[in-house]
Design a protein around this motif. Structure first.
Motif, PDB file in Angstrom:
ATOM      1  N   GLN A 306      79.171  73.198 112.965  1.00 63.04           N
ATOM      2  CA  GLN A 306      78.402  73.820 111.880  1.00 63.04           C
ATOM      3  C   GLN A 306      77.473  72.796 111.237  1.00 63.04           C
ATOM      4  O   GLN A 306      76.312  73.092 110.939  1.00 63.04           O
ATOM      5  CB  GLN A 306      79.350  74.403 110.833  1.00 63.04           C
ATOM      6  CG  GLN A 306      80.179  75.560 111.325  1.00 63.04           C
ATOM      7  CD  GLN A 306      80.930  76.232 110.199  1.00 63.04           C
ATOM      8  OE1 GLN A 306      80.340  76.901 109.350  1.00 63.04           O
ATOM      9  NE2 GLN A 306      82.244  76.068 110.173  1.00 63.04           N
ATOM     10  N   PHE A 307      77.975  71.599 111.025  1.00 63.38           N
ATOM     11  CA  PHE A 307      77.141  70.538 110.464  1.00 63.38           C
ATOM     12  C   PHE A 307      75.997  70.187 111.401  1.00 63.38           C
ATOM     13  O   PHE A 307      74.846  70.038 110.974  1.00 63.38           O
ATOM     14  CB  PHE A 307      77.996  69.299 110.182  1.00 63.38           C
ATOM     15  CG  PHE A 307      77.200  68.082 109.800  1.00 63.38           C
ATOM     16  CD1 PHE A 307      76.779  67.898 108.502  1.00 63.38           C
ATOM     17  CD2 PHE A 307      76.871  67.123 110.748  1.00 63.38           C
ATOM     18  CE1 PHE A 307      76.027  66.775 108.147  1.00 63.38           C
ATOM     19  CE2 PHE A 307      76.134  66.011 110.407  1.00 63.38           C
ATOM     20  CZ  PHE A 307      75.710  65.830 109.099  1.00 63.38           C
ATOM     21  N   GLU A 421      79.145  76.263 100.653  1.00 60.80           N
ATOM     22  CA  GLU A 421      80.164  77.215 101.090  1.00 60.80           C
ATOM     23  C   GLU A 421      80.830  76.767 102.384  1.00 60.80           C
ATOM     24  O   GLU A 421      81.987  77.084 102.638  1.00 60.80           O
ATOM     25  CB  GLU A 421      79.542  78.596 101.284  1.00 60.80           C
ATOM     26  CG  GLU A 421      79.060  79.233 100.010  1.00 60.80           C
ATOM     27  CD  GLU A 421      79.607  80.630  99.837  1.00 60.80           C
ATOM     28  OE1 GLU A 421      79.911  81.273 100.849  1.00 60.80           O
ATOM     29  OE2 GLU A 421      79.731  81.067  98.680  1.00 60.80           O
ATOM     30  N   THR A 422      80.107  76.037 103.197  1.00 64.50           N
ATOM     31  CA  THR A 422      80.645  75.621 104.488  1.00 64.50           C
ATOM     32  C   THR A 422      81.527  74.388 104.374  1.00 64.50           C
ATOM     33  O   THR A 422      82.591  74.317 105.000  1.00 64.50           O
ATOM     34  CB  THR A 422      79.504  75.338 105.483  1.00 64.50           C
ATOM     35  OG1 THR A 422      78.678  76.503 105.603  1.00 64.50           O
ATOM     36  CG2 THR A 422      80.045  74.978 106.855  1.00 64.50           C
ATOM     37  N   VAL A 485      75.376  80.370 112.237  1.00 62.30           N
ATOM     38  CA  VAL A 485      76.045  81.631 111.915  1.00 62.30           C
ATOM     39  C   VAL A 485      77.149  81.910 112.929  1.00 62.30           C
ATOM     40  O   VAL A 485      78.262  82.320 112.566  1.00 62.30           O
ATOM     41  CB  VAL A 485      75.034  82.790 111.882  1.00 62.30           C
ATOM     42  CG1 VAL A 485      75.749  84.127 111.726  1.00 62.30           C
ATOM     43  CG2 VAL A 485      74.041  82.594 110.733  1.00 62.30           C
ATOM     44  N   TYR A 486      76.862  81.679 114.201  1.00 62.07           N
ATOM     45  CA  TYR A 486      77.862  81.903 115.245  1.00 62.07           C
ATOM     46  C   TYR A 486      79.073  80.985 115.056  1.00 62.07           C
ATOM     47  O   TYR A 486      80.225  81.441 115.100  1.00 62.07           O
ATOM     48  CB  TYR A 486      77.232  81.666 116.624  1.00 62.07           C
ATOM     49  CG  TYR A 486      78.244  81.602 117.744  1.00 62.07           C
ATOM     50  CD1 TYR A 486      78.818  82.772 118.255  1.00 62.07           C
ATOM     51  CD2 TYR A 486      78.632  80.370 118.282  1.00 62.07           C
ATOM     52  CE1 TYR A 486      79.762  82.706 119.275  1.00 62.07           C
ATOM     53  CE2 TYR A 486      79.563  80.306 119.302  1.00 62.07           C
ATOM     54  CZ  TYR A 486      80.127  81.475 119.790  1.00 62.07           C
ATOM     55  OH  TYR A 486      81.066  81.422 120.785  1.00 62.07           O
ATOM     56  N   PHE A 487      78.826  79.692 114.843  1.00 62.31           N
ATOM     57  CA  PHE A 487      79.937  78.750 114.670  1.00 62.31           C
ATOM     58  C   PHE A 487      80.730  79.049 113.399  1.00 62.31           C
ATOM     59  O   PHE A 487      81.952  78.867 113.363  1.00 62.31           O
ATOM     60  CB  PHE A 487      79.408  77.309 114.630  1.00 62.31           C
ATOM     61  CG  PHE A 487      78.921  76.808 115.956  1.00 62.31           C
ATOM     62  CD1 PHE A 487      79.749  76.850 117.070  1.00 62.31           C
ATOM     63  CD2 PHE A 487      77.628  76.309 116.096  1.00 62.31           C
ATOM     64  CE1 PHE A 487      79.304  76.382 118.302  1.00 62.31           C
ATOM     65  CE2 PHE A 487      77.189  75.849 117.321  1.00 62.31           C
ATOM     66  CZ  PHE A 487      78.022  75.883 118.426  1.00 62.31           C
ATOM     67  N   ARG A 488      80.037  79.512 112.366  1.00 60.53           N
ATOM     68  CA  ARG A 488      80.736  79.843 111.117  1.00 60.53           C
ATOM     69  C   ARG A 488      81.678  81.028 111.326  1.00 60.53           C
ATOM     70  O   ARG A 488      82.818  81.029 110.854  1.00 60.53           O
ATOM     71  CB  ARG A 488      79.722  80.154 110.019  1.00 60.53           C
ATOM     72  CG  ARG A 488      80.362  80.564 108.685  1.00 60.53           C
ATOM     73  CD  ARG A 488      79.315  80.630 107.585  1.00 60.53           C
ATOM     74  NE  ARG A 488      79.871  81.145 106.353  1.00 60.53           N
ATOM     75  CZ  ARG A 488      80.606  80.438 105.506  1.00 60.53           C
ATOM     76  NH1 ARG A 488      80.882  79.178 105.781  1.00 60.53           N
ATOM     77  NH2 ARG A 488      81.075  80.978 104.396  1.00 60.53           N
TER      78      ARG A 488
END
Length: 515
Positions: A306-307, A421-422, A485-488
């Motif tokens: 995500q990062f 948020e992540t 978005v997919y990885f989240r």
């Protein structure tokens, strides 16, 4: 982790006040352990084999409200005000009002070119992001207020030294690099602080905070021009140094992290993903190493997909992000409009950017944030590739400027929100620092590359390659946002599966104990 509490019998009511601040996960099962002898102490309750996040307490459950942002109140909105004030100034001397200085520097240093003078502002903007690696970590280690006050002093010193410059290279070091470092030290605390005070209204709070950039540029541009006309460039720089101390110095005292709050009863209910993240974040804060060990602990974030996806999005998008802003006026002349038309279009685009930051930040509080930030990323790229390509008249070009400004402004305001948020508020400034350092690379390359591409089309000037460059890099950024978005979603699904497995194990252990 096993936690034990004493359960008094009905004839021996425990009047001891409860002071625990832990939250009891609803999936955790607690089974009585058989006493070792008839004379043993009252039975103990132990947690089942389900994995534990934090300790437990007897009901009523108590929650430390420091783990839950107040989402309002005078103190919280003063933090937003402080962030707004810092945003209104820290980018102005190198971006939004730099055009005022550029023409005058050409007169003061007649042997210089437009490119060499423009490099002053480019170095300032890039340094702001390059120094994010240091300023973000400084804000997390030494506090937001201390870091912002240090940055305020450096910005004022940079402008003061620039007023005594006799050569262009001295402006590179002062109004460029030194001011950029100071701006970085005030910017990262300003962008990180509102997330400590807002959860449900975080999008609105950040939108209001970053809207200071557009409104500050709108106010400072005519004021700086009036100063230059009345007292000259050197004294204008000195006055701006004083303004930086007054505006950013005052704002620095408003930029603070949230302190621990009092404990209040919490009704029994399902624990949300956000609260689970907050509990994990609280534990990670306690266990987080400091010093050199803490620095290397921060580097572990580079293993997070995500990062990485967000960082590549920032790097790619930053290459093309400022190109439309740099060419508003020259492109207007290219399609037969006047310089005044170009200035009007640029001003209206800035206003649309301010509106987008607030409106889309407000929308992010009520809609899935992944949807809103993805919309901003794709619309920003699409507005360049489609509308700017078709802009051959004032009306169409104005539509492009408004659409681009609105969604690009929203994108800028939402990036810190999704990072918070992540990765959590406790390392927000550090993570933003890493990502915005990547942005500095893109911004340093974007304008010079666009200028080289435009120059390569001479003598038959064509802006199409420039438009494709800006749009293409922003399109790649939008693809990276979709990857995030997919990885989240994958990460959230993994966490839900783990909680389901934990709940199943707890139920199984409870059934075995009963039999």
């Amino acid at each position: 982790m096993v936690a034990t509490v004493t359960n008094k019998t009905s004839n021996d009511v425990d009047q001891t006040p409860r002071t625990s601040c832990e939250i009891i996960p609803t999936y955790a099962a607690y089974t009585p352990r058989a006493p070792s002898s008839p004379t043993s102490s009252p039975e103990k309750y132990t947690k089942s084999t389900a994995p534990s996040i934090i300790g437990i307490s007897q009901s009523p459950t108590l929650v430390d409200i420091a783990d839950r942002a107040p989402d309002g109140g005078l103190r919280a909105w003063l933090v937003v005000l402080g962030s707004f004030l810092i945003h209104s100034f820290c980018f102005a001397p190198t971006e939004y009002i730099f055009g005022v200085f550029e023409n005058n520097y050409l007169d003061i240093f007649p042997s210089s070119t437009h490119g060499s003078i423009a490099l002053i502002g480019t170095l300032g903007s890039s340094s702001t992001y390059f120094a994010g690696f240091i300023s973000g970590a400084s804000a997390d280690r030494f506090g937001y207020r201390t870091t912002a006050l240090l940055g305020t002093g450096i910005m004022a010193l940079a402008l003061l030294l620039a007023s005594f410059a006799n050569h262009v290279w001295q402006l590179y070091l002062t109004q460029g690099v030194l001011f950029g470092i100071g701006a970085s030290l005030v910017y990262y605390p300003a962008i990180g602080a509102p997330s400590h005070w807002f959860d449900a209204k975080r999008g609105l709070a950040l939108g209001l905070a970053v809207s200071g950039t557009g409104l500050g540029g709108l106010a400072l541009a005519p004021a700086t021009q009036a100063l230059v006309d009345s007292v000259g460039v050197k004294w204008a720089l000195r006055v701006l140094a004083i303004v930086s101390i007054v505006v950013c110095g005052t704002a620095s005292f408003l930029i603070v992290e949230r302190e621990s709050g009092k404990k209040v009863p919490e009704p029994s209910r399902e624990i949300t993903d956000l609260e689970l993240n907050q509990m994990s974040e609280k534990l990670s804060q306690k266990a987080k190493p400091t010093g050199i060990a803490g620095f290397f602990a921060d580097l572990k974030v580079f293993k997070d997909p995500q990062f990485l996806s967000l960082t590549f999005a920032e790097l790619s998008a930053s290459i093309g992000f400022l190109i439309p802003m740099y060419y508003f006026q020259t492109y207007s002349l290219f399609i037969g409009l006047t310089a005044q038309d170009g200035a009007l279009i640029a001003g209206l685009s800035s206003g649309a950017s301010c509106l987008g930051r607030i409106t889309l930040g407000f929308a992010a509080d009520r809609l899935p944030k992944t949807v809103v930030v993805s919309l901003c990323a794709w619309m920003t790229a699409g507005s360049i590739l489609v509308i700017w390509t078709l802009s051959k008249s004032f009306s169409v070009y104005l539509v492009f400027a408004l659409v681009y400004g609105f969604f690009a402004g929203g994108y800028v305001s939402l990036v810190p929100l999704v990072i918070s948020e992540t990765f959590g508020a406790h390392q927000l400034s550090t993570v933003i620092g890493f990502m915005y350092a990547a942005s500095g690379v893109g911004m340093l390359a974007g304008a010079p590359v666009a200028g080289m591409i435009l120059g390569a089309t001479e003598p038959n000037i064509s802006y199409l390659p420039v438009i494709m460059t800006a749009g293409g890099t922003l399109l790649l950024g939008a693809v990276c946002i979709s990857a995030w978005v997919y990885f989240r979603r994958l990460d959230k699904k993994t966490k839900r599966d783990e909680r389901t497995a934990a709940s199943t194990a707890a139920s199984a252990a409870s059934n075995v104990a009963k039999h």
